[in-house]
Motif scaffolding. Structure first.
Motif, PDB file in Angstrom:
ATOM      1  N   PHE A 127       0.948  -1.297   0.024  1.00 51.08           N
ATOM      2  CA  PHE A 127       0.084   0.023  -0.127  1.00 51.08           C
ATOM      3  C   PHE A 127       0.660   1.260   0.069  1.00 51.08           C
ATOM      4  O   PHE A 127       0.338   2.441   0.531  1.00 51.08           O
ATOM      5  CB  PHE A 127      -0.939   0.219   1.258  1.00 51.08           C
ATOM      6  CG  PHE A 127      -1.952  -1.132   1.196  1.00 51.08           C
ATOM      7  CD1 PHE A 127      -3.190  -0.901   0.428  1.00 51.08           C
ATOM      8  CD2 PHE A 127      -1.571  -2.383   1.927  1.00 51.08           C
ATOM      9  CE1 PHE A 127      -4.099  -2.102   0.362  1.00 51.08           C
ATOM     10  CE2 PHE A 127      -2.387  -3.397   1.695  1.00 51.08           C
ATOM     11  CZ  PHE A 127      -3.624  -3.171   1.040  1.00 51.08           C
ATOM     12  N   GLU A 130      -0.633   4.677  -1.774  1.00 45.58           N
ATOM     13  CA  GLU A 130      -1.673   5.447  -0.853  1.00 45.58           C
ATOM     14  C   GLU A 130      -1.036   5.822   0.256  1.00 45.58           C
ATOM     15  O   GLU A 130      -1.262   7.259   0.740  1.00 45.58           O
ATOM     16  CB  GLU A 130      -2.576   4.252  -0.462  1.00 45.58           C
ATOM     17  CG  GLU A 130      -3.552   3.758  -1.485  1.00 45.58           C
ATOM     18  CD  GLU A 130      -3.045   2.665  -2.000  1.00 45.58           C
ATOM     19  OE1 GLU A 130      -2.169   2.338  -2.020  1.00 45.58           O
ATOM     20  OE2 GLU A 130      -3.943   1.654  -2.611  1.00 45.58           O
ATOM     21  N   SER A 133       0.760   9.162  -0.717  1.00 41.40           N
ATOM     22  CA  SER A 133      -0.376  10.325  -1.431  1.00 41.40           C
ATOM     23  C   SER A 133      -0.890  10.841   0.156  1.00 41.40           C
ATOM     24  O   SER A 133      -1.007  11.888   0.175  1.00 41.40           O
ATOM     25  CB  SER A 133      -1.585   9.462  -2.125  1.00 41.40           C
ATOM     26  OG  SER A 133      -2.458  10.679  -2.533  1.00 41.40           O
ATOM     27  N   ASP A 134      -1.047   9.922   0.954  1.00 45.20           N
ATOM     28  CA  ASP A 134      -1.689  10.323   2.463  1.00 45.20           C
ATOM     29  C   ASP A 134      -0.638  11.241   3.041  1.00 45.20           C
ATOM     30  O   ASP A 134      -0.996  12.022   4.017  1.00 45.20           O
ATOM     31  CB  ASP A 134      -2.292   9.136   3.206  1.00 45.20           C
ATOM     32  CG  ASP A 134      -3.583   8.432   2.483  1.00 45.20           C
ATOM     33  OD1 ASP A 134      -4.174   9.338   1.678  1.00 45.20           O
ATOM     34  OD2 ASP A 134      -3.881   7.459   2.953  1.00 45.20           O
ATOM     35  N   SER A 180      -3.864   8.839   7.018  1.00 48.84           N
ATOM     36  CA  SER A 180      -4.020   7.754   6.395  1.00 48.84           C
ATOM     37  C   SER A 180      -4.804   6.640   7.404  1.00 48.84           C
ATOM     38  O   SER A 180      -4.446   6.783   8.544  1.00 48.84           O
ATOM     39  CB  SER A 180      -3.126   7.089   5.512  1.00 48.84           C
ATOM     40  OG  SER A 180      -3.654   5.702   5.063  1.00 48.84           O
ATOM     41  N   CYS A 190       2.411  -0.097   5.603  1.00 49.57           N
ATOM     42  CA  CYS A 190       2.512  -0.732   4.158  1.00 49.57           C
ATOM     43  C   CYS A 190       2.836  -2.048   3.994  1.00 49.57           C
ATOM     44  O   CYS A 190       2.520  -2.646   2.846  1.00 49.57           O
ATOM     45  CB  CYS A 190       3.662   0.006   3.484  1.00 49.57           C
ATOM     46  SG  CYS A 190       3.159   1.764   3.114  1.00 49.57           S
ATOM     47  N   THR A 197      -9.499  -5.889   2.258  1.00 48.97           N
ATOM     48  CA  THR A 197      -9.047  -5.149   1.297  1.00 48.97           C
ATOM     49  C   THR A 197      -8.108  -5.756   0.414  1.00 48.97           C
ATOM     50  O   THR A 197      -7.229  -6.646   0.834  1.00 48.97           O
ATOM     51  CB  THR A 197      -8.176  -3.847   1.832  1.00 48.97           C
ATOM     52  OG1 THR A 197      -8.945  -3.261   2.610  1.00 48.97           O
ATOM     53  CG2 THR A 197      -7.579  -3.076   0.743  1.00 48.97           C
TER      54      THR A 197
END
Length: 208
Positions: A127, A130, A133-134, A180, A190, A197
């Motif tokens: 991950f 994500e 980005s977060d 996040s 991560c 998910t």
């Protein structure tokens, strides 16, 4: 001869050299853009400070643990360029026990415009896009062994997925970015796969 035809040790040395070359090329871009401090994390490029070709570049060599604890030698308030290349899929030494995401959190709290080039194993950091980005990062490039070999070794790599990928990311903004949900998990978010998910497609799409 294709890289996949070479012995594993030789192939890995070549691809490690390609990742180092990529990092130095991106450092040159950052210096042209005005960045004047470099932080080297981990064992790769450990001789760079001795042959630094940039007179105005301040170079600091740290472990991840020293960087996270705000060791002296660099100014986190000013844009910096970080290189974190492990050179191996297995962590080595006490400084490498700090999770990658902890290092990224620390950098994400620093100056906007800072950049980092680092390598990682997708199966251990599912991950990562994500997470970046977060934490306020923009992923500028995310390259695998095939792309690096084509760019720097002028020969293809096929059927080999055991080598780390390399990411170049930039801090878009700092403090105040909403965390996040992954960030609230204990340990390295991560490296975790929530039961409900599914892993996102790989490689992630690049920003346009």
């Amino acid at each position: 001869m294709m890289i996949t035809d070479r012995p594993t040790a030789t192939r890995r040395r070549l691809l490690t050299a390609a990742r180092c070359r990529y990092a130095e090329d991106r450092l040159a871009d950052a210096i042209t853009a005005g960045i004047s401090q470099l932080v080297l994390l981990g064992p790769a490029l450990d001789t760079f400070a001795r042959h630094n070709p940039y007179p105005g570049l301040h170079v600091t060599e740290l472990t991840d643990a020293q960087f996270v604890s705000a060791a002296s030698g660099f100014d986190l308030r000013a844009p910096a360029f970080l290189i974190r290349l492990t050179g191996t899929p297995v962590p080595r030494g006490p400084g490498d026990r700090v999770p990658l995401t902890t290092t990224l959190r620390r950098l994400g709290s620093g100056a906007a415009g800072s950049e980092i080039v680092f390598d990682y194993l997708p199966e251990r950091h599912r991950f990562l896009p994500e997470f970046l980005s977060d934490r306020g990062f923009e992923v500028l490039e995310d390259l695998g062994a095939a792309a690096l070999a084509s760019r720097y070794l002028d020969r293809p790599v096929e059927g080999y997925s055991g080598e780390p990928r390399v990411i170049r990311a930039r801090v878009r903004h700092n403090f105040g970015h909403p965390p996040s949900q992954l960030d609230s998990d204990r340990g390295d978010p991560c490296a975790r796969t929530p039961a409900v998910t599914r892993s996102p497609p790989w490689p992630p799409s690049r920003p346009r």
